[in-house]
Design a protein around this motif. Structure first.
Motif, mmCIF file in Angstrom:
data_model
loop_
_atom_site.group_PDB
_atom_site.id
_atom_site.type_symbol
_atom_site.label_atom_id
_atom_site.label_comp_id
_atom_site.label_asym_id
_atom_site.label_seq_id
_atom_site.Cartn_x
_atom_site.Cartn_y
_atom_site.Cartn_z
ATOM 1 N N ARG A 195 0.846 -1.189 0.000
ATOM 2 C CA ARG A 195 0.000 0.000 0.000
ATOM 3 C C ARG A 195 0.886 1.244 0.000
ATOM 4 O O ARG A 195 2.025 1.214 0.465
ATOM 5 C CB ARG A 195 -0.910 0.014 1.220
ATOM 6 C CG ARG A 195 -1.771 -1.238 1.332
ATOM 7 C CD ARG A 195 -2.682 -1.171 2.547
ATOM 8 N NE ARG A 195 -3.459 -2.396 2.646
ATOM 9 C CZ ARG A 195 -3.260 -3.333 3.553
ATOM 10 N NH1 ARG A 195 -2.304 -3.191 4.458
ATOM 11 N NH2 ARG A 195 -4.016 -4.408 3.576
ATOM 12 N N ARG A 196 0.329 2.357 -0.460
ATOM 13 C CA ARG A 196 1.106 3.601 -0.462
ATOM 14 C C ARG A 196 1.290 4.144 0.938
ATOM 15 O O ARG A 196 2.311 4.753 1.249
ATOM 16 C CB ARG A 196 0.417 4.625 -1.374
ATOM 17 C CG ARG A 196 1.113 5.952 -1.451
ATOM 18 C CD ARG A 196 0.863 6.635 -2.794
ATOM 19 N NE ARG A 196 -0.537 6.850 -3.068
ATOM 20 C CZ ARG A 196 -1.198 7.980 -2.793
ATOM 21 N NH1 ARG A 196 -0.571 8.983 -2.186
ATOM 22 N NH2 ARG A 196 -2.446 8.117 -3.129
ATOM 23 N N GLY A 197 0.322 3.943 1.806
ATOM 24 C CA GLY A 197 0.427 4.452 3.154
ATOM 25 C C GLY A 197 0.205 5.955 3.229
ATOM 26 O O GLY A 197 -0.012 6.626 2.224
ATOM 27 N N ARG A 200 1.515 10.021 8.716
ATOM 28 C CA ARG A 200 0.669 10.014 9.899
ATOM 29 C C ARG A 200 0.856 11.265 10.747
ATOM 30 O O ARG A 200 0.065 11.511 11.666
ATOM 31 C CB ARG A 200 0.903 8.747 10.709
ATOM 32 C CG ARG A 200 0.446 7.493 9.923
ATOM 33 C CD ARG A 200 0.545 6.208 10.715
ATOM 34 N NE ARG A 200 -0.263 6.286 11.924
ATOM 35 C CZ ARG A 200 0.241 6.362 13.145
ATOM 36 N NH1 ARG A 200 1.561 6.418 13.336
ATOM 37 N NH2 ARG A 200 -0.554 6.415 14.190
ATOM 38 N N GLN A 293 -6.923 5.043 -0.625
ATOM 39 C CA GLN A 293 -6.144 5.941 0.213
ATOM 40 C C GLN A 293 -7.023 6.585 1.282
ATOM 41 O O GLN A 293 -6.582 6.814 2.409
ATOM 42 C CB GLN A 293 -5.490 7.010 -0.674
ATOM 43 C CG GLN A 293 -4.268 7.652 -0.060
ATOM 44 C CD GLN A 293 -3.075 6.716 0.015
ATOM 45 O OE1 GLN A 293 -3.074 5.639 -0.575
ATOM 46 N NE2 GLN A 293 -2.060 7.114 0.759
ATOM 47 N N MET A 296 -7.178 4.696 4.588
ATOM 48 C CA MET A 296 -5.984 4.850 5.422
ATOM 49 C C MET A 296 -5.907 6.241 6.037
ATOM 50 O O MET A 296 -5.536 6.400 7.209
ATOM 51 C CB MET A 296 -4.733 4.560 4.592
ATOM 52 C CG MET A 296 -4.624 3.107 4.163
ATOM 53 S SD MET A 296 -3.077 2.704 3.323
ATOM 54 C CE MET A 296 -3.429 3.312 1.673
ATOM 55 N N SER A 300 -6.408 6.959 10.111
ATOM 56 C CA SER A 300 -5.285 7.616 10.781
ATOM 57 C C SER A 300 -5.736 8.861 11.534
ATOM 58 O O SER A 300 -5.081 9.292 12.484
ATOM 59 C CB SER A 300 -4.196 7.988 9.762
ATOM 60 O OG SER A 300 -3.647 6.833 9.173
ATOM 61 N N HIS A 360 -0.316 -0.419 10.430
ATOM 62 C CA HIS A 360 -0.325 -0.889 9.037
ATOM 63 C C HIS A 360 -0.205 0.205 7.966
ATOM 64 O O HIS A 360 0.076 -0.127 6.807
ATOM 65 C CB HIS A 360 -1.608 -1.674 8.769
ATOM 66 C CG HIS A 360 -1.742 -2.910 9.601
ATOM 67 N ND1 HIS A 360 -1.052 -4.076 9.337
ATOM 68 C CD2 HIS A 360 -2.474 -3.148 10.716
ATOM 69 C CE1 HIS A 360 -1.360 -4.986 10.233
ATOM 70 N NE2 HIS A 360 -2.218 -4.458 11.091
ATOM 71 N N PHE A 361 -0.423 1.461 8.300
ATOM 72 C CA PHE A 361 -0.606 2.460 7.254
ATOM 73 C C PHE A 361 0.490 3.515 7.187
ATOM 74 O O PHE A 361 0.340 4.513 6.482
ATOM 75 C CB PHE A 361 -1.962 3.163 7.422
ATOM 76 C CG PHE A 361 -3.152 2.239 7.302
ATOM 77 C CD1 PHE A 361 -3.072 1.030 6.628
ATOM 78 C CD2 PHE A 361 -4.373 2.592 7.872
ATOM 79 C CE1 PHE A 361 -4.163 0.193 6.521
ATOM 80 C CE2 PHE A 361 -5.478 1.761 7.767
ATOM 81 C CZ PHE A 361 -5.369 0.551 7.101
ATOM 82 N N ASP A 362 1.576 3.346 7.898
ATOM 83 C CA ASP A 362 2.628 4.355 7.874
ATOM 84 C C ASP A 362 3.327 4.358 6.513
ATOM 85 O O ASP A 362 3.788 3.322 6.033
ATOM 86 C CB ASP A 362 3.638 4.080 8.977
ATOM 87 C CG ASP A 362 4.694 5.144 9.065
ATOM 88 O OD1 ASP A 362 5.776 4.950 8.479
ATOM 89 O OD2 ASP A 362 4.430 6.201 9.676
ATOM 90 N N ALA A 363 3.421 5.531 5.904
ATOM 91 C CA ALA A 363 3.974 5.636 4.546
ATOM 92 C C ALA A 363 5.435 5.230 4.478
ATOM 93 O O ALA A 363 5.874 4.618 3.492
ATOM 94 C CB ALA A 363 3.793 7.066 4.034
ATOM 95 N N ASN A 366 5.615 1.386 4.511
ATOM 96 C CA ASN A 366 5.091 0.832 3.267
ATOM 97 C C ASN A 366 5.962 1.177 2.078
ATOM 98 O O ASN A 366 6.057 0.401 1.116
ATOM 99 C CB ASN A 366 3.655 1.327 3.049
ATOM 100 C CG ASN A 366 2.652 0.599 3.932
ATOM 101 O OD1 ASN A 366 2.349 -0.566 3.705
ATOM 102 N ND2 ASN A 366 2.161 1.271 4.950
#
Length: 379
Positions: A195-197, A200, A293, A296, A300, A360-363, A366
């Motif tokens: 994922r792009r992430g 945050r 996106q 996410m 966040s 799971h979603f930190d750019a 990822n």
């Protein structure tokens, strides 16, 4: 140094918004520090002007070389052969080691690029941003045009299967798309979830958590595959049953208020966090998606999400701050009402959403996974 060539949609002066999305945060987010490990070329039929600030940032901060190419901007069934020839000619001249795309592109473009890469003996990385076939079906059939059972559908399915099989690596956004892609290839081991992430620090929750779930947010295109009709039908049900609940619908919509629905226009990257923080839960009952996106970003910012079960069951469980619903207005309305009626449950879902996003979603995390997949390295 490894040379990676990304074949991207053309810059269009009449569609500045699309370029701003790609140039201001999509491309920078994906590219990151890739230029420290590979030469990066972005190829387009028409380039943004030399003076464009997003182009200048990509050149200065991400080492991007822009290259105008003589190619079609059409991947329809009657043009894809010429598009493949165009791409093959560019690859033969520029001699990249890897070709791919950053922006999600329809299947015809990926098929043409796969053909061109194979003809020149270079690695092709297929980045599948969503189920393009399901999207086409939702859009065409909503417009009264047949797609299921047609020759067009058969051709597009064959093109996707070819591109996936030829690819050295297939990158997907989530578990549902991974499961679908496994049916396209003889070697499922080459499929990677990347994922792009999100940043945050940019997409952070408000200082004060809302007491209850009263404002439901949708962010996206006004298009059939997004389930806008389901949102509007659920809003009509709750207008009678829960008049305190409001729906905020943001994207390419005309600004207006209609009952309990407030339609907003487009919000750029800088404005998105405040939009999320001003609302309480995200609603996306889509018929076709990759891993959006907006999910996410919203999670966040502390918004639990109500999502289509069929699209997200592989990605979220019961403790992840998500309610998975059928694509049915009554089921959607019931899920919203449960969070509205039970502030303690809503608070717990909000905490779960924040925890899942952090994990799971930190750019940055990822981005490392994406670069490893792109370069053919083990995770």
């Amino acid at each position: 140094m490894t040379h990676i060539a990304f074949f991207e949609p053309s810059y269009a002066a009449h569609n500045r918004r699309d370029w701003e999305i790609r140039g201001s945060y999509k491309y920078p987010s994906l590219l990151g520090d890739l230029h420290g490990r590979a030469a990066v070329t972005l190829l387009m039929r028409t380039l943004p002007p030399d003076t464009d600030p997003h182009r200048q940032r990509l050149e200065a901060d991400h080492g991007v070389r822009f290259l105008a190419i003589d190619t079609l901007e059409d991947a329809g069934e009657h043009a894809v052969e010429m598009l493949a020839d165009d791409y093959a000619a560019v690859i033969a001249t520029e001699a990249p080691d890897i070709v791919s795309t950053l922006n999600g592109r329809p299947i015809g473009y990926n098929y043409a690029l796969a053909r061109a890469a194979r003809a020149n003996g270079v690695d092709y990385v297929y980045r599948i941003a969503g189920n393009d076939i399901a999207t086409q079906m939702a859009v065409l059939e909503a417009d009264g045009r047949p797609f299921a059972g047609t020759g067009l559908l058969a051709n597009v399915m064959a093109q996707e299967r070819y591109a996936a099989e030829v690819a050295r690596t297939v990158i997907v956004m989530g578990g549902t798309e991974r499961a679908r892609a496994e049916g396209l290839v003889s070697d499922p081991g080459k499929i990677r979830v990347c994922r792009r992430g999100v940043d945050r620090a940019h997409f952070a929750p408000p200082a004060d958590a809302p007491d209850r779930c009263d404002r439901i947010l949708f962010v996206g295109r006004n298009s059939a595959e997004k389930g806008i009709d389901l949102i509007e039908d659920a809003a009509s049900i709750l207008a009678e049953e829960r008049p305190a609940i409001r729906f905020v619908i943001a994207g390419d919509f005309e600004a207006l208020e209609e009952g309990n629905r407030h339609y907003l226009g487009f919000h750029d990257y800088a404005a998105l966090p405040d939009l999320y923080r001003d609302n309480h839960a995200l609603l996306l009952p889509a018929r076709s998606e990759g891993f959006p996106q907006v999910v996410m970003e919203a999670m966040s910012c502390g918004l639990p999400a109500i999502l289509s079960h069929s699209l997200f069951a592989e990605d979220f469980g019961a403790e992840d701050g998500v309610a998975l619903v059928e694509r049915d207005a009554r089921d959607i309305a019931n899920a919203i009402a449960r969070w509205h009626d039970d502030p303690a449950q809503f608070a717990a879902e909000r905490t779960r959403a924040l925890d899942h996003a952090a994990a799971h979603f930190d750019a940055a995390v990822n981005g490392i996974l994406y670069h490893q997949a792109l370069l053919g390295e083990a995770a």
